[in-house]
Design a protein around this motif. Structure first.
Motif, PDB file in Angstrom:
ATOM      1  N   GLY A   7       0.870  -1.200  -0.007  1.00  0.00           N
ATOM      2  CA  GLY A   7       0.074  -0.067   0.191  1.00  0.00           C
ATOM      3  C   GLY A   7       0.855   1.263  -0.023  1.00  0.00           C
ATOM      4  O   GLY A   7       0.322   2.350   0.395  1.00  0.00           O
ATOM      5  N   TYR A   8       1.969   1.175  -0.638  1.00  0.00           N
ATOM      6  CA  TYR A   8       3.090   2.320  -0.611  1.00  0.00           C
ATOM      7  C   TYR A   8       3.625   2.695  -2.144  1.00  0.00           C
ATOM      8  O   TYR A   8       3.582   1.350  -2.761  1.00  0.00           O
ATOM      9  N   ARG A   9       4.099   3.810  -2.276  1.00  0.00           N
ATOM     10  CA  ARG A   9       4.964   3.807  -3.579  1.00  0.00           C
ATOM     11  C   ARG A   9       6.110   4.514  -2.945  1.00  0.00           C
ATOM     12  O   ARG A   9       6.321   5.373  -1.928  1.00  0.00           O
ATOM     13  N   ILE A  10       7.081   4.224  -4.034  1.00  0.00           N
ATOM     14  CA  ILE A  10       8.567   4.709  -3.683  1.00  0.00           C
ATOM     15  C   ILE A  10       8.786   6.066  -4.240  1.00  0.00           C
ATOM     16  O   ILE A  10       8.454   6.171  -5.565  1.00  0.00           O
ATOM     17  N   LYS A  11       9.329   7.082  -3.615  1.00  0.00           N
ATOM     18  CA  LYS A  11       9.651   8.476  -4.170  1.00  0.00           C
ATOM     19  C   LYS A  11      10.884   8.702  -3.833  1.00  0.00           C
ATOM     20  O   LYS A  11      11.439   8.621  -2.450  1.00  0.00           O
TER      21      LYS A  11
END
Length: 453
Positions: A261-265
């Motif tokens: 449930g995350y995105r990498i930035k």
């Protein structure tokens, strides 16, 4: 005593008509310089109305004079000598958009020494030599403005210095490099590995032939240094920033972050703590539902947490000729308005605390306190509890444990989300975890940022 409105405005009209044009000399006529010329020419009347006086480009220094003449025509004096522009008596403000940290430093310092204001989009110059440049500007009472050096079309310096002037800033976090954000978006949306996404970014012009400054996080760290100085009134501390790029990031972690449930930035974070300031650039996990996770492609965004305004967010293009020109000309308008005002009131300047040597130390890496993501390769699927137990033994709070979805060519992986823990303690726990018999390969760790109030 009552005065007729028309009569009372008449002297003001005459006074405004008497205000001299702000004469601009520009060093460099590449992407940003040419965009600045076009926007100044196209919107001349509107810009003059907002500035209270005309702003005119009178001189340009360029390596290729023939190309420069094709851009500006015969209305602007051309020279191959940048120092000539920096010191010419008919130039009021020098716009430095040539880039680099060597000759650019000399040009800017020469302009300041000759009493000229400076506008620059050169974040590397300010991050490396900013202390010297701002000290010289204070001594001479001139403006050094740099809105275009931080987040291109986003007026974040003005937001920090003006819009949030009443606030104590608690933290600033931003996606402030368009190249890396484009690459990460491609890795997530198309399942590309880093090398393939970088190749696509270069083919489309989002990445340079040598993209090192972008993909290693250096460009973002230059910008973060300026953001932190404005947010906290601290000296420029680029050398103390913790900088990690995205070159080692694997596609499997992009996919596993999505599963959780995350995105990498690639995020730049400056956060005020009791013992000092966190100053760091690194790939982090951001909740997928968060606004910052929705910033895709080459776009930039900066979020600020302050005591009175609360959370505010600023979004816009992270690159582009006229997008950067917009910020450069906004600084010229500030110069036009503030010329003659006391130097301490020059809004784009870092301010009276910028020369302090003992204010707000930068926290070392080991003292940074965040949640973390771990990806642990294991020999068998039933070893998930052993991994959680190993971390608990080291007093690492475990918030979630899961098995990674199967991927071709990738063995069993245990995914862990921790609670907040100091980096030093986590490093020791990972080192111990690495030695366990259940672990089949290197453990990957990334920080997790909630970006909550």
């Amino acid at each position: 005593m009552y005065r007729d409105p028309v009569e009372s405005l008449e002297p003001l009209h005459h006074r405004q008509a008497a205000i001299r044009t702000l004469r601009v000399g520009m060093i460099g006529i590449g992407t940003v310089g040419s965009g600045t010329f076009r926007v100044l020419a196209r919107n001349r009347a509107d810009i003059a109305a907002r500035a209270g006086r005309s702003i005119e480009l009178v001189m340009v220094a360029a390596r290729n004079l023939e190309r420069a003449a094709g851009i500006v025509g015969d209305s602007v004096a051309l020279t191959a000598d940048a120092m000539h522009v920096a010191t010419h008596p008919d130039v009021d403000v020098v716009v430095e958009v040539a880039g680099g940290t060597g000759p650019a430093r000399d040009w800017v310092l020469a302009a300041i020494a000759h009493g000229k204001h400076v506008v620059t989009a050169n974040k590397a110059l300010l991050a490396v030599h900013g202390a010297e440049i701002f000290a010289a500007a204070r001594e001479k009472g001139v403006i050094v403005a740099y809105e275009g050096a931080v987040a291109v079309s986003i007026p974040i310096i003005k937001a920090l210095r003006e819009g949030l002037a009443a606030n104590r800033i608690e933290w600033v976090a931003g996606i402030i490099n368009g190249t890396t954000n484009f690459i990460l978006s491609k890795m997530r949306d198309e399942g590309l590995d880093f090398a393939a996404a970088l190749e696509q970014a270069q083919a489309l012009g989002y990445a340079e032939a040598d993209p090192s400054f972008d993909i290693e996080g250096v460009d973002a760290a230059h910008k973060l240094t300026l953001l932190a100085a404005n947010a906290f009134g601290m000296p420029l501390r680029f050398a103390d920033a913790q900088v990690e790029g995205i070159t080692a990031l694997q596609g499997v972690d992009v996919a596993c972050a999505e599963q959780l449930g995350y995105r990498i930035k690639l995020l730049g974070v400056a956060r005020r703590q009791a013992a000092g300031v966190e100053l760091r650039v690194q790939p982090v996990l951001v909740p997928a539902a968060h606004l910052m996770a929705q910033v895709n492609g080459s776009m930039n965004a900066v979020m600020v947490k302050s005591d009175a305004a609360g959370l505010t967010m600023y979004y816009g293009a992270g690159a582009g000729s006229e997008q950067t020109a917009s910020a450069v000309i906004a600084d010229l308008v500030d110069v036009a308005r503030l010329d003659g005002v006391h130097a301490a009131q020059h809004v784009p300047h870092l301010g009276v605390h910028a020369h302090a040597t003992n204010a707000l130390a930068v926290l070392p890496r080991a003292a940074v306190h965040t949640s973390h993501y771990l990806r642990v390769p294991v020999h068998a699927l039933d070893q998930i509890q052993a991994i959680a137990a190993g971390l608990a033994e080291r007093k690492v709070p475990v918030r979630q444990v899961a098995l990674a979805a199967e991927r071709p060519g990738v063995g069993p992986q245990v995914l862990v989300l921790t609670g907040p823990v100091e980096q030093g303690a986590l490093d020791l726990a990972v080192h111990a975890l690495q030695a366990r018999a259940e672990v089949a390969g290197p453990v990957t760790t990334l920080r997790v940022e909630s970006l909550e109030g």
